[in-house]
Design a protein around this motif. Structure first.
Motif, mmCIF file in Angstrom:
data_model
loop_
_atom_site.group_PDB
_atom_site.id
_atom_site.type_symbol
_atom_site.label_atom_id
_atom_site.label_comp_id
_atom_site.label_asym_id
_atom_site.label_seq_id
_atom_site.Cartn_x
_atom_site.Cartn_y
_atom_site.Cartn_z
ATOM 1 N N SER A 248 -8.330 63.315 12.847
ATOM 2 C CA SER A 248 -8.570 61.894 13.107
ATOM 3 C C SER A 248 -9.988 61.668 13.603
ATOM 4 C CB SER A 248 -7.557 61.376 14.138
ATOM 5 O OG SER A 248 -7.806 60.025 14.451
ATOM 6 N N VAL A 249 -10.467 62.535 14.491
ATOM 7 C CA VAL A 249 -11.826 62.404 15.017
ATOM 8 C C VAL A 249 -12.855 62.559 13.902
ATOM 9 C CG1 VAL A 249 -13.540 63.430 16.567
ATOM 10 C CG2 VAL A 249 -11.168 63.156 17.327
ATOM 11 N N VAL A 250 -12.644 63.536 13.036
ATOM 12 C CA VAL A 250 -13.575 63.758 11.917
ATOM 13 C C VAL A 250 -13.599 62.533 11.002
ATOM 14 C CG1 VAL A 250 -13.973 65.133 9.831
ATOM 15 C CG2 VAL A 250 -13.436 66.265 11.993
ATOM 16 N N THR A 251 -12.425 61.973 10.702
ATOM 17 C CA THR A 251 -12.360 60.756 9.882
ATOM 18 C C THR A 251 -13.140 59.626 10.538
ATOM 19 O OG1 THR A 251 -10.221 61.326 8.920
ATOM 20 C CG2 THR A 251 -10.805 59.001 8.931
ATOM 21 N N SER A 252 -13.025 59.501 11.856
ATOM 22 C CA SER A 252 -13.729 58.451 12.587
ATOM 23 C C SER A 252 -15.238 58.632 12.490
ATOM 24 C CB SER A 252 -13.288 58.445 14.049
ATOM 25 O OG SER A 252 -11.915 58.146 14.179
ATOM 26 N N ILE A 253 -15.709 59.854 12.713
ATOM 27 C CA ILE A 253 -17.152 60.116 12.633
ATOM 28 C C ILE A 253 -17.682 59.786 11.245
ATOM 29 C CG2 ILE A 253 -18.915 61.932 12.664
ATOM 30 C CD1 ILE A 253 -17.243 63.297 14.883
ATOM 31 N N LYS A 254 -16.990 60.264 10.227
ATOM 32 C CA LYS A 254 -17.455 60.029 8.856
ATOM 33 C C LYS A 254 -17.439 58.549 8.495
ATOM 34 C CE LYS A 254 -16.371 64.599 6.976
ATOM 35 N NZ LYS A 254 -15.553 65.382 5.995
ATOM 36 N N SER A 255 -16.461 57.804 9.015
ATOM 37 C CA SER A 255 -16.399 56.379 8.694
ATOM 38 C C SER A 255 -17.583 55.621 9.291
ATOM 39 C CB SER A 255 -15.076 55.766 9.177
ATOM 40 O OG SER A 255 -15.018 55.670 10.587
ATOM 41 N N CYS A 256 -18.055 56.066 10.461
ATOM 42 C CA CYS A 256 -19.226 55.434 11.075
ATOM 43 C C CYS A 256 -20.499 55.661 10.263
ATOM 44 C CB CYS A 256 -19.442 55.976 12.491
ATOM 45 S SG CYS A 256 -18.226 55.458 13.709
ATOM 46 N N LEU A 257 -20.553 56.765 9.555
ATOM 47 C CA LEU A 257 -21.760 57.145 8.817
ATOM 48 C C LEU A 257 -21.801 56.567 7.407
ATOM 49 C CD1 LEU A 257 -21.922 60.904 9.913
ATOM 50 C CD2 LEU A 257 -23.099 58.946 10.931
ATOM 51 N N LYS A 258 -20.690 55.976 6.960
ATOM 52 C CA LYS A 258 -20.671 55.381 5.624
ATOM 53 C C LYS A 258 -21.439 54.064 5.628
ATOM 54 C CE LYS A 258 -16.298 57.291 3.908
ATOM 55 N NZ LYS A 258 -14.915 56.978 3.492
ATOM 56 N N PRO A 259 -22.258 53.815 4.605
ATOM 57 C CA PRO A 259 -22.959 52.522 4.528
ATOM 58 C C PRO A 259 -21.961 51.372 4.477
ATOM 59 C CG PRO A 259 -23.882 54.101 2.967
ATOM 60 C CD PRO A 259 -22.633 54.728 3.514
#
Length: 413
Positions: free
Chosen positions: A316-327
């Motif tokens: 879940s944390v990894v998904t959250s980090i990656k979602s922040c980095l998406k344009p």
């Protein structure tokens, strides 16, 4: 006409098509019974549409109370619904009321979670998004090829202004990039907000004059809107660079009002997040949540951390980090704030799974409780990230750097 699309995870004892139609009706032109004004012309223009349904598991018991029907099983499904942008224009609270309003209370659902949503490109001209985001935050602290290293004032509450300022000085001397108020710090009986800001900013300005480095301090301005504005002005007056807002406590309109000023980096603290997300079939998922905060203009947002002290899984944390980095709408990405029981040992796994150093990496005890002192604690975190980016394991990094090796002895268990 442009449309907003939202995806939900639902559970219902009824036919999914019927439940989805109720969702679409309740959140647009319809109600539980036809009314005279709901003409075909009106529905064609303003009614929500069910765009897609994907059936998932069948449950024996309801996930949450309400809508229980003896002898029925409970169908889970992914449902995509869309609305015309005409329904709410570019009014963020009404948009969120539409995406997350009464639908949580509808009898037809024994589970419902907003998973994600998409807005049309025209929103990019009405919502400017984070003013500083990743690039501005890191530039302010003169950090480029590594995460910003940060910490939190601890104890959370109870220290005097003088004690807090002394701790800040020791952290600055240790080489920290970022410090923040704990979310429990407002204006306590022995630490009034104005006094604390003035004392801390004097320490920060003195250090900047001597070394050229300006440490970012996130002062917690969470309050009534007029008082938040006054506190914001004081930080500007004292040459500060950042304000912290407890976004779930202040509310969306309050958060956006502060972000719209655009003169300070806004650190969004999500305390209360578990209330919105912890149940697997109730609330909102982080990919949707962070988009709401980006529309409001938040620059930095907490995402928890790998091997954290709370309930959230690493996935879940990894998904959250990656979602922040998406344009998103072509604006600045929002800076993920990694926290919750972090020390350097989690850097290897964090980097392996995200492949980014565009983070604010927060450690409280991991810095302040380092056996060689706070300076060694900061050095150990920087060493951990150097080792992670270089592809070293925790053990290999410990062999190379003595400060990190002491961290492993202290926190590695």
């Amino acid at each position: 006409m442009e449309r907003v699309f939202a995806e939900y995870l639902i559970e219902t004892p009824y036919k999914v098509e019927q439940a989805a139609a109720v969702l679409a009706g309740e959140q647009s032109s319809g109600t539980f019974v036809s009314v005279p004004g709901e003409t075909e012309e009106l529905k064609k223009r303003f009614a929500a549409r069910v765009e897609d349904i994907q059936l998932l598991d069948l449950a024996e018991e309801p996930s949450i109370p309400g809508g229980n029907i003896p002898g029925k099983k409970y169908q889970q499904a992914r449902v995509k619904v869309s609305w015309s942008i005409e329904n709410f224009g570019y009014n963020l609270p009404v948009l969120i009321s539409t995406l997350q309003g009464n639908l949580y209370e509808i009898t037809q659902f024994t589970g419902l979670k907003l998973m994600d949503f998409e807005v049309p490109d025209s929103c990019g001209t009405h919502f400017t998004g984070p003013k500083f985001g990743i690039k501005g935050s890191k530039l302010s602290c003169d950090v480029s090829d590594r995460p910003m290293i940060g910490t939190i004032i601890k104890p959370s509450i109870g220290m005097s202004v003088e004690e807090t300022a002394a701790l800040v000085k020791s952290l600055i001397d240790a080489g920290i990039d970022f410090i923040k108020d704990d979310e429990l710090m407002g204006s306590a009986a022995n630490s009034f907000f104005d006094d604390r800001v003035k004392a801390i900013m004097k320490v920060i300005r003195d250090n900047e004059q001597q070394t050229g480095k300006k440490v970012m301090y996130a002062f917690n301005i969470s309050d009534e809107i007029d008082e938040m504005q006054r506190k914001y002005d004081l930080i500007l007056q004292e040459k500060g660079s950042c304000a912290m807002v407890s976004i779930n406590s202040v509310g969306l309109a309050g958060t956006k009002k502060i972000c719209d000023r655009g003169e300070l980096v806004i650190h969004g603290h999500r305390n209360g997040w578990g209330m919105l997300n912890r149940h697997p079939l109730l609330g909102i998922e982080f990919p949707a949540y962070q988009k709401i905060q980006r529309l409001a203009g938040v620059d930095q947002l907490h995402v928890n951390g790998i091997q954290n002290k709370f309930w959230e899984s690493d996935d879940s944390v990894v998904t959250s980090i990656k979602s922040c980095l998406k344009p998103f709408l072509g604006g600045n990405e929002i800076l993920p704030v990694v926290s919750s029981g972090q020390w350097g040992g989690q850097a290897v796994e964090t980097y392996r799974r995200t492949q980014t150093t565009d983070l604010l990496y927060m450690a409280g005890g991991g810095i302040l409780a380092h056996p060689m002192g706070p300076k060694a604690g900061v050095n150990a975190l920087q060493q951990a990230w150097t080792g992670a980016v270089d592809g070293l394991s925790v053990a290999e990094t410990a062999l190379k750097y003595p400060e990190f090796a002491e961290s492993v002895k202290k926190f590695g268990k």
